[in-house]
Enzyme design. Sequence first.
Site, PDB file in Angstrom:
ATOM      1  N   ASP A  89      38.956  38.754  41.099  1.00 50.12           N
ATOM      2  CA  ASP A  89      39.580  40.068  41.038  1.00 50.12           C
ATOM      3  C   ASP A  89      39.200  40.837  42.290  1.00 50.12           C
ATOM      4  O   ASP A  89      38.017  40.892  42.648  1.00 50.12           O
ATOM      5  CB  ASP A  89      39.115  40.835  39.798  1.00 50.12           C
ATOM      6  CG  ASP A  89      39.383  40.078  38.505  1.00 50.12           C
ATOM      7  OD1 ASP A  89      40.302  39.234  38.512  1.00 50.12           O
ATOM      8  OD2 ASP A  89      38.682  40.323  37.521  1.00 50.12           O
TER       9      ASP A  89
ATOM     10  N   ASP B  84      45.788  40.276  26.488  1.00 45.11           N
ATOM     11  CA  ASP B  84      44.474  40.868  26.699  1.00 45.11           C
ATOM     12  C   ASP B  84      43.959  41.376  25.355  1.00 45.11           C
ATOM     13  O   ASP B  84      44.656  42.129  24.657  1.00 45.11           O
ATOM     14  CB  ASP B  84      44.550  42.027  27.687  1.00 45.11           C
ATOM     15  CG  ASP B  84      44.831  41.559  29.112  1.00 45.11           C
ATOM     16  OD1 ASP B  84      44.961  40.336  29.325  1.00 45.11           O
ATOM     17  OD2 ASP B  84      44.944  42.426  30.001  1.00 45.11           O
TER      18      ASP B  84
END
Length: 237
Positions: A129, A8
């Site tokens: 998500d 990330d």
Amino acid sequence: MRIYPAIDIRGGNCVRLLQGDYARETVYGSSPAEIAKKWEAAGADFIHVVDLDGARSGGNENRSAVAEICRSVNVPVQQGGGIRTLEDVEAVLALGVSRVIIGTAAIDDPDMVREAARRHGSAIAVGIDAKDGYVATDGWTKVSEKTAVELALEMKAMGVETIIFTDIATDGTLAGPNVRAMAEMAEKTGLNVIASGGVGCEADLEALSRTGVEGAIVGKALYTGKIELSNVVNKYR
């Protein structure tokens, strides 16, 4: 089941967030490319990258870091975060990324997803998500009225083959994945589901391997040493 080590990126650094909260960030390195090489050396055959700045703002300030990752490793890279338009899709593919993950635009601009899948086929994935079963967008700052499975089925009808399914409640916690939700997604959609969120130990990977998912993304557990990638990367293939 393929193991996808996660990188990330925020502000050019390799970081992890707790439950998607940008205020709860841990920095694990200033060179995402070096970390990608580390995971490749440990046996990874696919790298998962998320542009966290792009996910929140739609910007492209981390694309140079993504390009460097692609140049630094010989395994394919998938990347999500901030991909809102067909131009974004084309730009990210031009960096050397093998699979582009479209997130928020799957809700905001489904026609774009349809066209991207028509043009690029299996190089297009959709990141879904979920919070309490409902789709979260814009870097997890908004929750829609659509369930994750509903959205996945819509994406399947548009030609999408792969879903990266993240359970926000478990992401970055090491508390264990939402196994039931992952199994439901795999069973009800028939898609290639890549599970993300909550993996904290090898037992979690073992549980996911029985759900029918194509892969599992592992992030914080690798960075904290709770899972050694070289010990698990070949186990579930």
